[in-house]
Design a protein around this motif. Structure first.
Motif, PDB file in Angstrom:
ATOM      1  N   GLY A 143       0.853  -1.182   0.000  1.00  0.00           N
ATOM      2  CA  GLY A 143       0.000   0.000   0.000  1.00  0.00           C
ATOM      3  C   GLY A 143       0.885   1.226   0.000  1.00  0.00           C
ATOM      4  N   PRO A 144       0.324   2.363   0.335  1.00  0.00           N
ATOM      5  CA  PRO A 144       1.180   3.541   0.493  1.00  0.00           C
ATOM      6  C   PRO A 144       2.141   3.328   1.660  1.00  0.00           C
ATOM      7  CG  PRO A 144      -1.093   3.994   1.180  1.00  0.00           C
ATOM      8  CD  PRO A 144      -1.092   2.633   0.559  1.00  0.00           C
ATOM      9  N   CYS A 145       3.337   3.869   1.526  1.00  0.00           N
ATOM     10  CA  CYS A 145       4.347   3.655   2.565  1.00  0.00           C
ATOM     11  C   CYS A 145       4.121   4.590   3.743  1.00  0.00           C
ATOM     12  CB  CYS A 145       5.741   3.867   1.967  1.00  0.00           C
ATOM     13  SG  CYS A 145       7.048   3.581   3.170  1.00  0.00           S
ATOM     14  N   LEU A 146       3.877   4.012   4.877  1.00  0.00           N
ATOM     15  CA  LEU A 146       3.692   4.800   6.101  1.00  0.00           C
ATOM     16  C   LEU A 146       4.788   4.413   7.094  1.00  0.00           C
ATOM     17  CD1 LEU A 146      -0.153   4.233   6.376  1.00  0.00           C
ATOM     18  CD2 LEU A 146       0.957   6.325   5.591  1.00  0.00           C
ATOM     19  N   PRO A 147       5.914   5.093   7.042  1.00  0.00           N
ATOM     20  CA  PRO A 147       7.081   4.686   7.851  1.00  0.00           C
ATOM     21  C   PRO A 147       6.752   4.590   9.341  1.00  0.00           C
ATOM     22  CG  PRO A 147       7.660   6.450   6.323  1.00  0.00           C
ATOM     23  CD  PRO A 147       6.172   6.304   6.261  1.00  0.00           C
ATOM     24  N   GLU A 148       5.840   5.405   9.826  1.00  0.00           N
ATOM     25  CA  GLU A 148       5.521   5.385  11.255  1.00  0.00           C
ATOM     26  C   GLU A 148       4.844   4.079  11.660  1.00  0.00           C
ATOM     27  OE1 GLU A 148       4.405   7.474   9.051  1.00  0.00           O
ATOM     28  OE2 GLU A 148       2.205   7.595   9.077  1.00  0.00           O
ATOM     29  N   ARG A 149       4.334   3.336  10.673  1.00  0.00           N
ATOM     30  CA  ARG A 149       3.686   2.048  10.979  1.00  0.00           C
ATOM     31  C   ARG A 149       4.670   0.884  10.920  1.00  0.00           C
ATOM     32  NH1 ARG A 149      -2.001   1.720   8.396  1.00  0.00           N
ATOM     33  NH2 ARG A 149      -2.984   3.636   9.162  1.00  0.00           N
ATOM     34  N   CYS A 150       5.875   1.164  10.475  1.00  0.00           N
ATOM     35  CA  CYS A 150       6.841   0.083  10.336  1.00  0.00           C
ATOM     36  C   CYS A 150       7.270  -0.410  11.711  1.00  0.00           C
ATOM     37  CB  CYS A 150       8.092   0.577   9.597  1.00  0.00           C
ATOM     38  SG  CYS A 150       7.763   0.953   7.870  1.00  0.00           S
ATOM     39  N   PRO A 151       7.460  -1.740  11.852  1.00  0.00           N
ATOM     40  CA  PRO A 151       8.003  -2.239  13.117  1.00  0.00           C
ATOM     41  C   PRO A 151       9.445  -1.761  13.248  1.00  0.00           C
ATOM     42  CG  PRO A 151       7.923  -3.980  11.468  1.00  0.00           C
ATOM     43  CD  PRO A 151       7.280  -2.786  10.849  1.00  0.00           C
ATOM     44  N   SER A 152       9.893  -1.582  14.482  1.00  0.00           N
ATOM     45  CA  SER A 152      11.289  -1.167  14.647  1.00  0.00           C
ATOM     46  C   SER A 152      12.170  -2.396  14.506  1.00  0.00           C
ATOM     47  CB  SER A 152      11.497  -0.462  15.982  1.00  0.00           C
ATOM     48  OG  SER A 152      11.447  -1.402  17.024  1.00  0.00           O
ATOM     49  N   VAL A 153      13.226  -2.235  13.759  1.00  0.00           N
ATOM     50  CA  VAL A 153      14.085  -3.365  13.403  1.00  0.00           C
ATOM     51  C   VAL A 153      15.516  -2.994  13.715  1.00  0.00           C
ATOM     52  CG1 VAL A 153      15.062  -4.594  11.430  1.00  0.00           C
ATOM     53  CG2 VAL A 153      12.591  -4.295  11.592  1.00  0.00           C
ATOM     54  N   ARG A 154      16.201  -3.928  14.361  1.00  0.00           N
ATOM     55  CA  ARG A 154      17.632  -3.690  14.611  1.00  0.00           C
ATOM     56  C   ARG A 154      18.412  -4.858  14.033  1.00  0.00           C
ATOM     57  NH1 ARG A 154      20.456  -1.587  20.091  1.00  0.00           N
ATOM     58  NH2 ARG A 154      19.317   0.298  19.530  1.00  0.00           N
ATOM     59  N   CYS A 155      19.232  -4.588  13.031  1.00  0.00           N
ATOM     60  CA  CYS A 155      19.982  -5.648  12.362  1.00  0.00           C
ATOM     61  C   CYS A 155      21.302  -5.893  13.087  1.00  0.00           C
ATOM     62  CB  CYS A 155      20.240  -5.276  10.907  1.00  0.00           C
ATOM     63  SG  CYS A 155      18.706  -5.091   9.970  1.00  0.00           S
ATOM     64  N   PRO A 156      21.768  -7.152  13.068  1.00  0.00           N
ATOM     65  CA  PRO A 156      23.017  -7.483  13.775  1.00  0.00           C
ATOM     66  C   PRO A 156      24.249  -6.769  13.207  1.00  0.00           C
ATOM     67  CG  PRO A 156      22.134  -9.396  12.585  1.00  0.00           C
ATOM     68  CD  PRO A 156      21.107  -8.333  12.513  1.00  0.00           C
ATOM     69  N   ALA A 157      24.156  -6.318  11.971  1.00  0.00           N
ATOM     70  CA  ALA A 157      25.283  -5.580  11.389  1.00  0.00           C
ATOM     71  C   ALA A 157      24.721  -4.555  10.419  1.00  0.00           C
ATOM     72  CB  ALA A 157      26.227  -6.534  10.662  1.00  0.00           C
ATOM     73  N   PRO A 158      25.371  -3.402  10.292  1.00  0.00           N
ATOM     74  CA  PRO A 158      24.834  -2.367   9.401  1.00  0.00           C
ATOM     75  C   PRO A 158      24.695  -2.840   7.962  1.00  0.00           C
ATOM     76  CG  PRO A 158      27.020  -1.755  10.288  1.00  0.00           C
ATOM     77  CD  PRO A 158      26.574  -2.971  11.014  1.00  0.00           C
ATOM     78  N   GLU A 159      25.581  -3.783   7.542  1.00  0.00           N
ATOM     79  CA  GLU A 159      25.511  -4.264   6.159  1.00  0.00           C
ATOM     80  C   GLU A 159      24.219  -5.035   5.883  1.00  0.00           C
ATOM     81  OE1 GLU A 159      29.951  -4.346   7.157  1.00  0.00           O
ATOM     82  OE2 GLU A 159      28.067  -4.661   8.185  1.00  0.00           O
ATOM     83  N   LEU A 160      23.560  -5.475   6.945  1.00  0.00           N
ATOM     84  CA  LEU A 160      22.368  -6.303   6.757  1.00  0.00           C
ATOM     85  C   LEU A 160      21.085  -5.476   6.731  1.00  0.00           C
ATOM     86  CD1 LEU A 160      23.249  -9.305   9.084  1.00  0.00           C
ATOM     87  CD2 LEU A 160      23.491  -9.153   6.612  1.00  0.00           C
ATOM     88  N   ALA A 161      21.196  -4.158   6.915  1.00  0.00           N
ATOM     89  CA  ALA A 161      20.008  -3.319   6.912  1.00  0.00           C
ATOM     90  C   ALA A 161      19.523  -3.130   5.479  1.00  0.00           C
ATOM     91  CB  ALA A 161      20.319  -1.976   7.548  1.00  0.00           C
ATOM     92  N   ALA A 162      18.226  -3.334   5.263  1.00  0.00           N
ATOM     93  CA  ALA A 162      17.634  -3.167   3.932  1.00  0.00           C
ATOM     94  C   ALA A 162      16.182  -2.753   4.110  1.00  0.00           C
ATOM     95  CB  ALA A 162      17.755  -4.466   3.145  1.00  0.00           C
TER      96      ALA A 162
END
Ligand code: NAG
Length: 281
Positions: free
Chosen positions: A42-61
């Protein structure tokens, strides 16, 4: 477009193209609609996104819709899935590939793959620690900027983990001294008998030499990167008494440690067998 910005980018393309070639309009819109329905973007609503913490910065997408943050698969994590138009399983991080574990035809089920490192084999990090793969180095090294020093495990000069003991026994007995060494690469372990010449000069005599009652042996273990050497004596003779040196060497360094064997004449202990054998042994 890149997979991370898939539907939004494609939709934009669809609109641009449809203006130029109305013939494609219906077909492309239909495709976009199908994909939209399946992916559920749908339309992107960033405030609805779950908070995500990746084990390494390279894995953030980002997710399939290019909207919410999401982690790429680290080494060993699940990945894949190939349903046509269906939701895709997580993708793998940089330097990793998704390998399906399904054997035979039919295609792998969703999420049954595993992220594996493209580059196989252990590496030595600039922090002097060994990592099972270059991917593990990137991931486990964390924020400290550790880089690959070289392929293969980090080298380690021999360290004697368990030195040979001081033992005593009677002539005719079977005895051994053991020496546990940690080193990378695998060390060469040798045994020497230490004697002193009448002038007080230390002499090292390589074992077993021509002794018929002596054997030396080496085996890997008990732990990883460890080797254990033994000198076995059977039957023990009075002249075997003395200082025994365990010597370990590899391309990076060498070290040694000393043990000791004390020999009692069996005849003595036999005479006093009933009275003081406990004290003797
Ligand atoms: C002496 O050697 C025998 C085997 O020949 C062994 O059973 C015994 O425990 C040894 N004694 C000592 C004090 O190590």
């Amino acid at each position: 477009g890149s997979p991370s910005s898939l539907p939004h980018g494609d939709l934009f393309l669809v609109l641009v193209r449809s203006m130029a070639r109305p013939v494609w309009l219906l077909l492309l819109l239909a495709l976009a609609a199908r994909r939209g329905a399946a992916g559920g973007c749908g339309p992107c609503l960033p405030e609805r996104c779950p908070s995500v913490r990746c084990p390494a910065p390279e894995l953030a997408a980002r997710d399939e819709c290019g909207c919410c943050p999401r982690c790429l698969g680290a080494e060993g994590e699940r990945c894949g899935g190939r349903g046509a138009g269906g939701p895709r399983g997580p993708r793998c991080g940089p330097g990793l590939v998704c390998v399906s574990q399904a054997r035979g035809g039919g295609g792998a089920a969703e999420g049954t793959g595993r992220c594996v490192c493209k580059e196989d084999g252990a590496v030595c990090g600039s922090d002097g620690r060994s990592y099972p793969s270059v991917c593990a180095l990137r991931l486990l090294a964390g924020p400290q900027r550790v880089h690959k020093a070289h392929d293969g495990e980090c080298k380690l000069a021999p360290v004697i983990v368990v030195p040979p003991k001081k033992i005593h026994n009677v002539t005719g007995a079977q005895v051994y001294l053991a020496c546990e060494v940690k080193a990378v690469p695998t060390p060469i372990i040798t045994w020497r008998k230490v004697t002193e010449s009448p002038k007080g000069v230390k002499l090292l005599e390589e074992l077993p030499g021509d002794r018929v009652n002596m054997a030396v042996q080496v085996r890997g273990g008990p732990s990883k990167h460890e080797s254990t050497g033994w000198v076995l004596i059977n039957p023990l003779m009075k002249e075997d008494e003395g200082v025994y040196q365990c010597h370990a060497t590899n391309m990076v360094g060498e070290t040694q440690a000393e043990g000791n064997i004390q020999v009692f004449e069996q005849s003595k202990s036999k005479k006093s067998n009933f009275l003081e054998s406990d004290d003797m042994i």
